[in-house]
Motif scaffolding. Structure first.
Motif, PDB file in Angstrom:
ATOM      1  N   GLY A  72       0.895  -1.131   0.035  1.00  7.82           N
ATOM      2  CA  GLY A  72       0.170   0.130   0.075  1.00  7.82           C
ATOM      3  C   GLY A  72       0.880   1.134  -0.069  1.00  7.82           C
ATOM      4  O   GLY A  72       1.718   1.549  -0.744  1.00  7.82           O
ATOM      5  N   SER A  73       0.639   1.895   1.082  1.00  4.30           N
ATOM      6  CA  SER A  73       1.406   3.355   1.041  1.00  4.30           C
ATOM      7  C   SER A  73       2.999   3.251   1.580  1.00  4.30           C
ATOM      8  O   SER A  73       3.758   3.916   1.582  1.00  4.30           O
ATOM      9  CB  SER A  73       0.875   4.308   2.161  1.00  4.30           C
ATOM     10  OG  SER A  73       0.904   3.651   3.561  1.00  4.30           O
ATOM     11  N   GLY A  74       3.469   1.830   1.953  1.00  2.00           N
ATOM     12  CA  GLY A  74       4.559   1.388   2.484  1.00  2.00           C
ATOM     13  C   GLY A  74       4.733   1.651   4.046  1.00  2.00           C
ATOM     14  O   GLY A  74       5.750   1.694   4.569  1.00  2.00           O
ATOM     15  N   ALA A  75       3.857   1.885   4.851  1.00  3.42           N
ATOM     16  CA  ALA A  75       3.794   2.339   6.218  1.00  3.42           C
ATOM     17  C   ALA A  75       4.721   1.138   6.769  1.00  3.42           C
ATOM     18  O   ALA A  75       5.507   1.433   7.811  1.00  3.42           O
ATOM     19  CB  ALA A  75       2.218   2.541   6.809  1.00  3.42           C
ATOM     20  N   LEU A  76       4.245   0.058   6.675  1.00  2.00           N
ATOM     21  CA  LEU A  76       5.190  -1.174   7.597  1.00  2.00           C
ATOM     22  C   LEU A  76       6.362  -1.327   7.078  1.00  2.00           C
ATOM     23  O   LEU A  76       7.258  -1.622   7.881  1.00  2.00           O
ATOM     24  CB  LEU A  76       4.080  -2.309   7.416  1.00  2.00           C
ATOM     25  CG  LEU A  76       2.644  -2.535   8.140  1.00  2.00           C
ATOM     26  CD1 LEU A  76       1.794  -3.390   7.576  1.00  2.00           C
ATOM     27  CD2 LEU A  76       3.004  -2.584   9.606  1.00  2.00           C
ATOM     28  N   ALA A  77       6.312  -1.294   5.589  1.00  2.00           N
ATOM     29  CA  ALA A  77       7.822  -1.417   5.276  1.00  2.00           C
ATOM     30  C   ALA A  77       8.803  -0.270   5.521  1.00  2.00           C
ATOM     31  O   ALA A  77      10.126  -0.536   6.169  1.00  2.00           O
ATOM     32  CB  ALA A  77       7.866  -1.325   3.560  1.00  2.00           C
TER      33      ALA A  77
END
Length: 218
Positions: free
Chosen positions: A40-45
């Motif tokens: 998605g937005s990359g929040a967890l990455a």
């Protein structure tokens, strides 16, 4: 951490935050390899990269999500390898110390997965398991000895089935986080259908989210 999240890309919500809390409780060694599925937005990455993981790979099928994650990583000065592809396919044969996944999991009156539009971010077939079952099958071979899968989804799509499939794949799996949240617009709009399917009780207005932690023995 600052996140750009344009229209069409899943905006971090309660499930993202719940999974991020679980990620922060994991011990990440300096040489840890991390994979974020459906980024998605990359929040967890970005959260994994911020914690000092040696390499973070983020995968999403959406061009918009891939571009957004790439940009967010650079805006925050973090190193994340972003790959466009279908779930685990782009990283087949690799091994990771930590895998995070927040896939679409909302049961839908429409059969199959949507092919376009905003519903791509949440609809997952009539039982909500179109992508969950694939992750339960495809992610375990990617987990290194001692590695962990953190998977978040709604209790509407059968937590016991997820646990059973992950255990069958040789992992030690358990629910480690639970949180009740008010129905959002999507579940409110289809509450009558969910009730007719026996997935919620009459008048129910809250959804239970769970994080499942599945570990491979060393």
């Amino acid at each position: 951490m600052w996140l750009l999240c344009p229209p069409g890309v899943y905006h971090p919500q309660d499930d993202t935050l719940l999974l991020e809390d679980a990620l922060k409780r994991e011990r990440l060694v300096d040489d840890a390899y991390v994979l974020d599925l459906g980024t998605g937005s990359g929040a967890l990455a970005l959260a994994a990269a911020e914690r000092g993981a040696a390499q973070v790979t983020a995968v999403d099928a959406s061009v918009s999500a891939v571009c957004t994650t790439w940009l967010n990583a650079r805006l925050n000065g973090l190193r994340v390898k972003v790959v466009r592809g279908d779930l685990c396919s782009p990283v087949s044969g690799r091994r990771f110390d930590l895998i995070t996944a927040n896939p679409p999991y909302v049961p839908s009156p429409r059969a199959g997965l949507p092919t376009r539009g905003r519903a791509l971010a949440w609809d997952a077939g009539s039982d909500g398991r179109a992508l969950l079952d694939r992750i339960c099958s495809d992610a375990p071979p990617l987990i290194a000895p001692g590695g962990v899968l953190l998977l978040v989804h709604s209790a509407l799509c059968c937590v016991e089935r997820t646990l059973g499939r992950l255990r069958h794949a040789g992992l030690r799996a358990a629910v480690t986080e639970r949180r009740y949240i008010p129905f959002g617009p999507v579940l409110r709009d289809r509450s009558a259908w969910l009730e007719a399917q026996g997935l919620i009780a009459a008048g129910e207005e809250k959804e239970e989210l769970v994080v499942i932690r599945a570990e491979r023995e060393r």
